[in-house]
Design a protein around this motif. Structure first.
Motif, PDB file in Angstrom:
ATOM      1  N   SER A 107       0.682  -1.024   0.057  1.00  0.00           N
ATOM      2  CA  SER A 107      -0.162   0.068   0.089  1.00  0.00           C
ATOM      3  C   SER A 107       0.946   1.180   0.193  1.00  0.00           C
ATOM      4  O   SER A 107       0.514   2.344  -0.627  1.00  0.00           O
ATOM      5  CB  SER A 107      -0.859  -0.002   1.240  1.00  0.00           C
ATOM      6  OG  SER A 107      -1.863  -1.030   1.294  1.00  0.00           O
ATOM      7  N   ALA A 108       1.832   1.179   0.913  1.00  0.00           N
ATOM      8  CA  ALA A 108       2.839   2.453   0.989  1.00  0.00           C
ATOM      9  C   ALA A 108       3.501   2.594  -0.668  1.00  0.00           C
ATOM     10  O   ALA A 108       3.697   3.734  -0.841  1.00  0.00           O
ATOM     11  CB  ALA A 108       3.805   2.231   2.150  1.00  0.00           C
ATOM     12  N   ALA A 109       4.076   1.543  -1.133  1.00  0.00           N
ATOM     13  CA  ALA A 109       4.602   1.485  -2.302  1.00  0.00           C
ATOM     14  C   ALA A 109       3.657   2.270  -3.448  1.00  0.00           C
ATOM     15  O   ALA A 109       4.074   3.161  -4.601  1.00  0.00           O
ATOM     16  CB  ALA A 109       5.027   0.383  -2.939  1.00  0.00           C
ATOM     17  N   LEU A 110       2.396   2.107  -3.355  1.00  0.00           N
ATOM     18  CA  LEU A 110       1.245   2.301  -4.060  1.00  0.00           C
ATOM     19  C   LEU A 110       1.154   3.927  -4.021  1.00  0.00           C
ATOM     20  O   LEU A 110       1.240   4.726  -4.979  1.00  0.00           O
ATOM     21  CB  LEU A 110      -0.082   1.897  -4.093  1.00  0.00           C
ATOM     22  CG  LEU A 110      -0.147   0.202  -4.707  1.00  0.00           C
ATOM     23  CD1 LEU A 110      -1.404  -0.096  -4.180  1.00  0.00           C
ATOM     24  CD2 LEU A 110      -0.048   0.414  -6.252  1.00  0.00           C
ATOM     25  N   ASP A 135      -0.116 -13.519 -15.262  1.00  0.00           N
ATOM     26  CA  ASP A 135       1.260 -13.140 -15.576  1.00  0.00           C
ATOM     27  C   ASP A 135       1.445 -11.984 -16.393  1.00  0.00           C
ATOM     28  O   ASP A 135       2.595 -11.700 -16.902  1.00  0.00           O
ATOM     29  CB  ASP A 135       2.197 -14.310 -16.195  1.00  0.00           C
ATOM     30  CG  ASP A 135       2.558 -15.477 -15.164  1.00  0.00           C
ATOM     31  OD1 ASP A 135       2.306 -15.184 -13.973  1.00  0.00           O
ATOM     32  OD2 ASP A 135       2.502 -16.393 -15.452  1.00  0.00           O
ATOM     33  N   VAL A 136       0.387 -11.084 -16.521  1.00  0.00           N
ATOM     34  CA  VAL A 136       0.513  -9.939 -17.409  1.00  0.00           C
ATOM     35  C   VAL A 136       1.325  -9.160 -16.768  1.00  0.00           C
ATOM     36  O   VAL A 136       1.278  -8.793 -15.441  1.00  0.00           O
ATOM     37  CB  VAL A 136      -0.957  -9.306 -17.407  1.00  0.00           C
ATOM     38  CG1 VAL A 136      -0.931  -7.988 -18.295  1.00  0.00           C
ATOM     39  CG2 VAL A 136      -1.722 -10.468 -18.170  1.00  0.00           C
ATOM     40  N   GLU A 137       2.077  -8.444 -17.506  1.00  0.00           N
ATOM     41  CA  GLU A 137       3.285  -7.353 -16.803  1.00  0.00           C
ATOM     42  C   GLU A 137       2.701  -6.160 -16.157  1.00  0.00           C
ATOM     43  O   GLU A 137       1.668  -5.603 -16.739  1.00  0.00           O
ATOM     44  CB  GLU A 137       4.497  -7.087 -18.143  1.00  0.00           C
ATOM     45  CG  GLU A 137       5.449  -6.192 -17.585  1.00  0.00           C
ATOM     46  CD  GLU A 137       6.407  -5.623 -18.688  1.00  0.00           C
ATOM     47  OE1 GLU A 137       6.981  -4.747 -18.646  1.00  0.00           O
ATOM     48  OE2 GLU A 137       6.265  -6.541 -19.540  1.00  0.00           O
ATOM     49  N   LEU A 138       3.211  -5.938 -15.096  1.00  0.00           N
ATOM     50  CA  LEU A 138       3.011  -4.468 -14.503  1.00  0.00           C
ATOM     51  C   LEU A 138       3.307  -3.482 -15.586  1.00  0.00           C
ATOM     52  O   LEU A 138       4.379  -3.459 -16.035  1.00  0.00           O
ATOM     53  CB  LEU A 138       3.464  -4.571 -13.237  1.00  0.00           C
ATOM     54  CG  LEU A 138       3.736  -2.939 -12.495  1.00  0.00           C
ATOM     55  CD1 LEU A 138       2.234  -2.556 -11.770  1.00  0.00           C
ATOM     56  CD2 LEU A 138       4.697  -3.088 -11.405  1.00  0.00           C
ATOM     57  N   HIS A 139       2.301  -2.528 -15.708  1.00  0.00           N
ATOM     58  CA  HIS A 139       2.728  -1.339 -16.536  1.00  0.00           C
ATOM     59  C   HIS A 139       3.007  -0.060 -15.548  1.00  0.00           C
ATOM     60  O   HIS A 139       2.022   0.176 -14.851  1.00  0.00           O
ATOM     61  CB  HIS A 139       1.365  -1.218 -17.332  1.00  0.00           C
ATOM     62  CG  HIS A 139       1.701   0.478 -18.399  1.00  0.00           C
ATOM     63  ND1 HIS A 139       2.366   0.427 -19.111  1.00  0.00           N
ATOM     64  CD2 HIS A 139       1.098   1.424 -17.835  1.00  0.00           C
ATOM     65  CE1 HIS A 139       2.422   1.469 -19.600  1.00  0.00           C
ATOM     66  NE2 HIS A 139       1.582   2.231 -18.942  1.00  0.00           N
ATOM     67  N   LEU A 140       4.105   0.371 -15.782  1.00  0.00           N
ATOM     68  CA  LEU A 140       4.641   1.451 -14.846  1.00  0.00           C
ATOM     69  C   LEU A 140       4.615   2.707 -15.890  1.00  0.00           C
ATOM     70  O   LEU A 140       5.028   2.624 -17.225  1.00  0.00           O
ATOM     71  CB  LEU A 140       6.098   1.384 -14.610  1.00  0.00           C
ATOM     72  CG  LEU A 140       6.170   0.304 -13.412  1.00  0.00           C
ATOM     73  CD1 LEU A 140       7.709  -0.091 -13.235  1.00  0.00           C
ATOM     74  CD2 LEU A 140       5.634   0.414 -12.306  1.00  0.00           C
ATOM     75  N   HIS A 141       4.206   3.680 -15.526  1.00  0.00           N
ATOM     76  CA  HIS A 141       4.200   5.152 -16.243  1.00  0.00           C
ATOM     77  C   HIS A 141       5.627   5.763 -16.033  1.00  0.00           C
ATOM     78  O   HIS A 141       5.836   6.658 -15.640  1.00  0.00           O
ATOM     79  CB  HIS A 141       3.017   6.124 -15.813  1.00  0.00           C
ATOM     80  CG  HIS A 141       1.853   5.473 -15.778  1.00  0.00           C
ATOM     81  ND1 HIS A 141       1.280   4.716 -14.766  1.00  0.00           N
ATOM     82  CD2 HIS A 141       0.813   5.381 -16.924  1.00  0.00           C
ATOM     83  CE1 HIS A 141       0.120   4.420 -15.131  1.00  0.00           C
ATOM     84  NE2 HIS A 141      -0.321   4.707 -16.326  1.00  0.00           N
ATOM     85  N   GLN A 158       9.039  -2.192  -9.539  1.00  0.00           N
ATOM     86  CA  GLN A 158       8.947  -3.622  -9.876  1.00  0.00           C
ATOM     87  C   GLN A 158       9.029  -4.524  -8.927  1.00  0.00           C
ATOM     88  O   GLN A 158       8.436  -5.648  -8.755  1.00  0.00           O
ATOM     89  CB  GLN A 158       9.916  -3.957 -11.039  1.00  0.00           C
ATOM     90  CG  GLN A 158       9.411  -3.338 -12.646  1.00  0.00           C
ATOM     91  CD  GLN A 158      10.586  -3.580 -13.533  1.00  0.00           C
ATOM     92  OE1 GLN A 158      11.766  -3.830 -13.215  1.00  0.00           O
ATOM     93  NE2 GLN A 158       9.905  -3.688 -14.722  1.00  0.00           N
ATOM     94  N   THR A 159       9.809  -4.204  -8.017  1.00  0.00           N
ATOM     95  CA  THR A 159      10.307  -5.194  -6.761  1.00  0.00           C
ATOM     96  C   THR A 159       8.929  -4.882  -5.670  1.00  0.00           C
ATOM     97  O   THR A 159       8.324  -5.869  -5.113  1.00  0.00           O
ATOM     98  CB  THR A 159      11.484  -4.811  -6.196  1.00  0.00           C
ATOM     99  OG1 THR A 159      12.616  -4.987  -7.072  1.00  0.00           O
ATOM    100  CG2 THR A 159      11.797  -5.535  -4.820  1.00  0.00           C
ATOM    101  N   ALA A 160       8.650  -3.727  -5.480  1.00  0.00           N
ATOM    102  CA  ALA A 160       7.892  -3.409  -4.363  1.00  0.00           C
ATOM    103  C   ALA A 160       6.489  -3.822  -4.808  1.00  0.00           C
ATOM    104  O   ALA A 160       5.513  -4.125  -3.774  1.00  0.00           O
ATOM    105  CB  ALA A 160       7.719  -1.934  -4.164  1.00  0.00           C
ATOM    106  N   LEU A 161       5.948  -4.095  -6.002  1.00  0.00           N
ATOM    107  CA  LEU A 161       4.578  -4.287  -6.427  1.00  0.00           C
ATOM    108  C   LEU A 161       4.624  -5.695  -7.100  1.00  0.00           C
ATOM    109  O   LEU A 161       3.873  -6.098  -7.983  1.00  0.00           O
ATOM    110  CB  LEU A 161       4.142  -3.409  -7.369  1.00  0.00           C
ATOM    111  CG  LEU A 161       4.033  -1.877  -6.889  1.00  0.00           C
ATOM    112  CD1 LEU A 161       3.599  -0.858  -7.849  1.00  0.00           C
ATOM    113  CD2 LEU A 161       2.997  -1.793  -5.681  1.00  0.00           C
TER     114      LEU A 161
END
Length: 167
Positions: A107-110, A135-141, A158-161
């Protein structure tokens, strides 16, 4: 906390974005808050921008800091994994079966991600629930990350989430 009265939610709405210095300080504040929670063996269970106050701790108008409040869910049974605010709750918590410190860290990472980008990350198509997309990839802006620390932030988020706590 002097000159308080604004939540982080309101603070982010009132600004076009945080400076790199504010991102660093508020990120450090989140880390300190998490360490204090873990040392006290306490789960907050609803870390989000509207539960973080922004103000000055020092009377001489020191830098702005974050303070966590609203501990109304901390005593709830640890097996109740669907409490708190859905958008900020660790979506993989139900797979683990009970509340843990990783859930508050997630939650803190979000919150930190939102401080940097003014939005939340996404998995799969917009609106997909992370636990449901496999397994869909996390999309970071990434384009919203400050250039001097972009690579470090990509690695951090990528690590925190990550889906797996061990990752």
């Amino acid at each position: 906390l002097q000159h308080a009265g604004r939540t982080l939610r309101r603070f982010l709405q009132d600004l076009s974005g945080l400076s790199l210095d504010e991102q660093r300080r508020f990120g450090d504040d989140l880390g300190r808050i998490l360490r204090d929670l873990e040392r006290a063996d306490l789960f907050h269970r609803d870390i989000k921008p509207s539960h973080l106050g922004v103000g000055q701790i020092e009377q001489n108008l020191g830098p702005l800091s974050l303070l966590l409040f609203d501990f109304s869910l901390h005593g709830v049974d640890a097996t109740r994994t669907r409490i708190g605010t859905d958008a900020y709750r660790d979506p993989f918590l139900t797979e683990r079966g009970r509340w843990d410190f990783q859930a508050d860290r997630y939650s803190a990472a979000l919150v930190f991600y939102e401080m940097v980008t003014n939005r939340l990350p996404q998995w799969g198509e917009e609106g997909d629930h992370p636990a449901a997309v496999g397994d869909v990839e996390l999309h970071l802006h990434r384009e919203r990350f400050p250039a001097p620390v972009r690579d470090d932030l990509v690695e951090f988020f990528q690590t925190a989430l990550a889906r797996e706590v061990d990752d």
